[in-house]
Write an enzyme that holds these catalytic residues in place. Sequence first.
Site, PDB file in Angstrom:
ATOM      1  N   LYS A  90      24.951  32.875  37.792  1.00  0.00           N
ATOM      2  CA  LYS A  90      26.013  33.560  38.536  1.00  0.00           C
ATOM      3  C   LYS A  90      25.789  35.061  38.467  1.00  0.00           C
ATOM      4  O   LYS A  90      25.706  35.626  37.367  1.00  0.00           O
ATOM      5  CB  LYS A  90      27.373  33.215  37.918  1.00  0.00           C
ATOM      6  CG  LYS A  90      28.557  33.930  38.554  1.00  0.00           C
ATOM      7  CD  LYS A  90      29.872  33.413  37.980  1.00  0.00           C
ATOM      8  CE  LYS A  90      31.074  33.992  38.685  1.00  0.00           C
ATOM      9  NZ  LYS A  90      31.356  35.385  38.316  1.00  0.00           N
ATOM     10  N   TYR A  99      29.003  33.283  28.786  1.00  0.00           N
ATOM     11  CA  TYR A  99      28.484  34.569  28.338  1.00  0.00           C
ATOM     12  C   TYR A  99      27.763  34.264  27.039  1.00  0.00           C
ATOM     13  O   TYR A  99      28.339  33.626  26.146  1.00  0.00           O
ATOM     14  CB  TYR A  99      29.625  35.554  28.052  1.00  0.00           C
ATOM     15  CG  TYR A  99      30.219  36.209  29.281  1.00  0.00           C
ATOM     16  CD1 TYR A  99      29.417  36.868  30.207  1.00  0.00           C
ATOM     17  CD2 TYR A  99      31.593  36.203  29.492  1.00  0.00           C
ATOM     18  CE1 TYR A  99      29.973  37.487  31.323  1.00  0.00           C
ATOM     19  CE2 TYR A  99      32.152  36.821  30.612  1.00  0.00           C
ATOM     20  CZ  TYR A  99      31.331  37.466  31.516  1.00  0.00           C
ATOM     21  OH  TYR A  99      31.875  38.073  32.612  1.00  0.00           O
ATOM     22  N   SER A 116      36.143  30.160  32.309  1.00  0.00           N
ATOM     23  CA  SER A 116      35.384  31.291  31.746  1.00  0.00           C
ATOM     24  C   SER A 116      35.267  31.182  30.230  1.00  0.00           C
ATOM     25  O   SER A 116      36.188  30.714  29.555  1.00  0.00           O
ATOM     26  CB  SER A 116      36.103  32.591  32.104  1.00  0.00           C
ATOM     27  OG  SER A 116      35.673  33.647  31.280  1.00  0.00           O
ATOM     28  N   ILE A 145      36.131  36.362  49.479  1.00  0.00           N
ATOM     29  CA  ILE A 145      36.661  35.328  50.373  1.00  0.00           C
ATOM     30  C   ILE A 145      38.185  35.289  50.303  1.00  0.00           C
ATOM     31  O   ILE A 145      38.773  35.096  49.245  1.00  0.00           O
ATOM     32  CB  ILE A 145      36.039  33.961  50.011  1.00  0.00           C
ATOM     33  CG1 ILE A 145      34.562  34.004  50.401  1.00  0.00           C
ATOM     34  CG2 ILE A 145      36.775  32.819  50.711  1.00  0.00           C
ATOM     35  CD1 ILE A 145      33.727  32.931  49.801  1.00  0.00           C
ATOM     36  N   THR A 178      26.509  33.798  33.542  1.00  0.00           N
ATOM     37  CA  THR A 178      26.787  35.049  34.268  1.00  0.00           C
ATOM     38  C   THR A 178      25.806  36.117  33.808  1.00  0.00           C
ATOM     39  O   THR A 178      25.685  36.384  32.612  1.00  0.00           O
ATOM     40  CB  THR A 178      28.241  35.502  34.031  1.00  0.00           C
ATOM     41  OG1 THR A 178      29.110  34.510  34.572  1.00  0.00           O
ATOM     42  CG2 THR A 178      28.538  36.824  34.716  1.00  0.00           C
ATOM     43  N   GLY A 223      37.967  33.900  43.519  1.00  0.00           N
ATOM     44  CA  GLY A 223      38.533  34.410  42.266  1.00  0.00           C
ATOM     45  C   GLY A 223      39.948  34.915  42.511  1.00  0.00           C
ATOM     46  O   GLY A 223      40.943  34.222  42.304  1.00  0.00           O
ATOM     47  N   ARG A 277      35.690  50.192  35.404  1.00  0.00           N
ATOM     48  CA  ARG A 277      36.915  49.864  36.145  1.00  0.00           C
ATOM     49  C   ARG A 277      37.936  50.980  35.912  1.00  0.00           C
ATOM     50  O   ARG A 277      38.661  50.957  34.917  1.00  0.00           O
ATOM     51  CB  ARG A 277      37.472  48.519  35.688  1.00  0.00           C
ATOM     52  CG  ARG A 277      36.348  47.512  35.465  1.00  0.00           C
ATOM     53  CD  ARG A 277      36.533  46.192  36.091  1.00  0.00           C
ATOM     54  NE  ARG A 277      35.360  45.385  35.802  1.00  0.00           N
ATOM     55  CZ  ARG A 277      35.357  44.316  35.014  1.00  0.00           C
ATOM     56  NH1 ARG A 277      36.476  43.905  34.458  1.00  0.00           N
ATOM     57  NH2 ARG A 277      34.238  43.643  34.809  1.00  0.00           N
ATOM     58  N   HIS A 336      30.341  39.852  41.000  1.00  0.00           N
ATOM     59  CA  HIS A 336      31.464  39.807  40.072  1.00  0.00           C
ATOM     60  C   HIS A 336      32.732  40.339  40.742  1.00  0.00           C
ATOM     61  O   HIS A 336      33.560  41.006  40.126  1.00  0.00           O
ATOM     62  CB  HIS A 336      31.141  40.621  38.824  1.00  0.00           C
ATOM     63  CG  HIS A 336      31.703  40.064  37.546  1.00  0.00           C
ATOM     64  ND1 HIS A 336      30.941  39.435  36.596  1.00  0.00           N
ATOM     65  CD2 HIS A 336      32.961  40.060  37.049  1.00  0.00           C
ATOM     66  CE1 HIS A 336      31.706  39.079  35.580  1.00  0.00           C
ATOM     67  NE2 HIS A 336      32.943  39.446  35.824  1.00  0.00           N
TER      68      HIS A 336
HETATM   69  C1  FNR Z   1      36.542  37.743  37.140  1.00  0.00           C
HETATM   70  N1  FNR Z   1      35.238  37.255  37.223  1.00  0.00           N
HETATM   71  C2  FNR Z   1      34.635  36.705  36.108  1.00  0.00           C
HETATM   72  N2  FNR Z   1      33.375  36.199  36.199  1.00  0.00           N
HETATM   73  C3  FNR Z   1      32.779  35.633  35.128  1.00  0.00           C
HETATM   74  O1  FNR Z   1      31.654  35.165  35.242  1.00  0.00           O
HETATM   75  N3  FNR Z   1      33.450  35.574  33.923  1.00  0.00           N
HETATM   76  C4  FNR Z   1      34.700  36.075  33.759  1.00  0.00           C
HETATM   77  O2  FNR Z   1      35.271  35.990  32.666  1.00  0.00           O
HETATM   78  C5  FNR Z   1      35.318  36.685  34.878  1.00  0.00           C
HETATM   79  N4  FNR Z   1      36.582  37.220  34.776  1.00  0.00           N
HETATM   80  C6  FNR Z   1      37.215  37.727  35.887  1.00  0.00           C
HETATM   81  C7  FNR Z   1      38.518  38.191  35.785  1.00  0.00           C
HETATM   82  C8  FNR Z   1      39.185  38.661  36.927  1.00  0.00           C
HETATM   83  C9  FNR Z   1      40.579  39.146  36.802  1.00  0.00           C
HETATM   84  C10 FNR Z   1      38.522  38.660  38.186  1.00  0.00           C
HETATM   85  C11 FNR Z   1      39.216  39.130  39.431  1.00  0.00           C
HETATM   86  C12 FNR Z   1      37.227  38.207  38.281  1.00  0.00           C
HETATM   87  C13 FNR Z   1      34.537  37.223  38.528  1.00  0.00           C
HETATM   88  C14 FNR Z   1      34.866  35.933  39.275  1.00  0.00           C
HETATM   89  O3  FNR Z   1      34.265  34.830  38.671  1.00  0.00           O
HETATM   90  C15 FNR Z   1      34.322  35.985  40.712  1.00  0.00           C
HETATM   91  O4  FNR Z   1      32.967  36.310  40.680  1.00  0.00           O
HETATM   92  C16 FNR Z   1      35.062  37.009  41.581  1.00  0.00           C
HETATM   93  O5  FNR Z   1      36.451  36.992  41.333  1.00  0.00           O
HETATM   94  C17 FNR Z   1      34.803  36.695  43.052  1.00  0.00           C
HETATM   95  O6  FNR Z   1      35.371  37.654  43.881  1.00  0.00           O
HETATM   96  P1  FNR Z   1      36.824  37.497  44.546  1.00  0.00           P
HETATM   97  O7  FNR Z   1      36.938  36.075  45.042  1.00  0.00           O
HETATM   98  O8  FNR Z   1      37.809  37.834  43.488  1.00  0.00           O
HETATM   99  O9  FNR Z   1      36.782  38.500  45.645  1.00  0.00           O
END
Ligand code: FNR
Length: 365
Positions: free
Chosen positions: A237, A114, A90, A295, A140, A315, A149, A261
Amino acid sequence: MPEPVFHYLDGGADDEVTLRRNTNAFDEYELLPSQLSDSSVIRTSTTVLGRDVDWPVMIAPTGASRLFHGDGEPAVARAASQFGMFYGLSTLGTTTIEDAAAAAGSTPLMYQLYVFKDRALTEEWLARCEAAGYAALALTVDTPVAGNRERDFVYGFSAPPRSRLRQVASFLRHPGWLARALIRKDLDMVNVTSSEAAAAGLEAGARTYIERELERSLTWDDVEWLRDKWRGKLVIKGVQTVADCRRAADSGVDAVMISNHGGRQLESAPAPVDCIAPIADALRDRLEIICDGGIRRGNHVVKALALGANACSIGRGYLYALAAGGQPGVERALTLLRAEVERTLALLGCNDVKNLGPHYVQRRL
Ligand code: FNR
């Protein structure tokens, strides 16, 4: 982990309806076995984003992995390399582009982008990713503003950590975590802070800086701008509709990550698994499709692939394991997931992931 940190990892937006749906929606699909199909050898190797992988599951990019375990992103990248799978870093990671690449070794890499208002920063990252051999860039697009949140407000999560009376005890019970945060300061978002302009802005605090500096005016023109600048595979994404995926294909994008996300952004966005079939029907010849979100089990991976995804990404599935056990924890989680994928394929009577297709899956009657 201190309680606020756990809830930051685990939580989602608003009432967490989308967060729950992401996983529960997989239960709406059933797998249709094709018996007596020789399950003596199960093949999971395939190609994702132009790279050979041992199985089509990817490590999703997540910010600040060192919040969850001191070994952070390199521990996950090393584990990913044991499993021959894509590792995603990330923009908000706590490990540099170069250090993540060193840890990943020969495993293919994706940098999640980003775009900040200071475009020079983006161009610097692209140059560094190219030099470090990243195969793909994932923009993203589901985060023009932060999701709501509520657990972060309830439990007092902020970065850097701010003490709230009710949380002090929770942090004090984790002195190792506190020492890393306050003394070693290894929770810095090092890719962002490595630029001089950003370092000055960061004095206001990372979250304030990022919220102020993230480019909210992004449009498809910026995707085309990126397409011109980046020679590797380009991934979007955070799209969920056929219309957006068609737009992505028209802009020269190579792959889409169907994602909300992990339920952390738009509440009531559909579960990614439900979006696969229509997108695959319309665009499978023009785009690779990655299912991201919810998943937790091998059968989820198999269902997503049967519905038309080329790969899946996880994730929280690896973050919980990182938090619990560092690199060995992630390896254990990946071992379990991989065994579940192979067992499901064998029981399904499909001995090669490349042969998965809609005839193996149906919506529950
Ligand atoms: C994320 N995700 C995320 N996505 C992204 O594009 N940049 C980021 O910095 C982050 N940071 C992030 C932190 C945390 C703690 C989580 C749980 C998730 C989203 C991540 O890439 C992904 O899309 C999700 O986690 C997929 O869902 P599951 O597998 O967690 O259910």
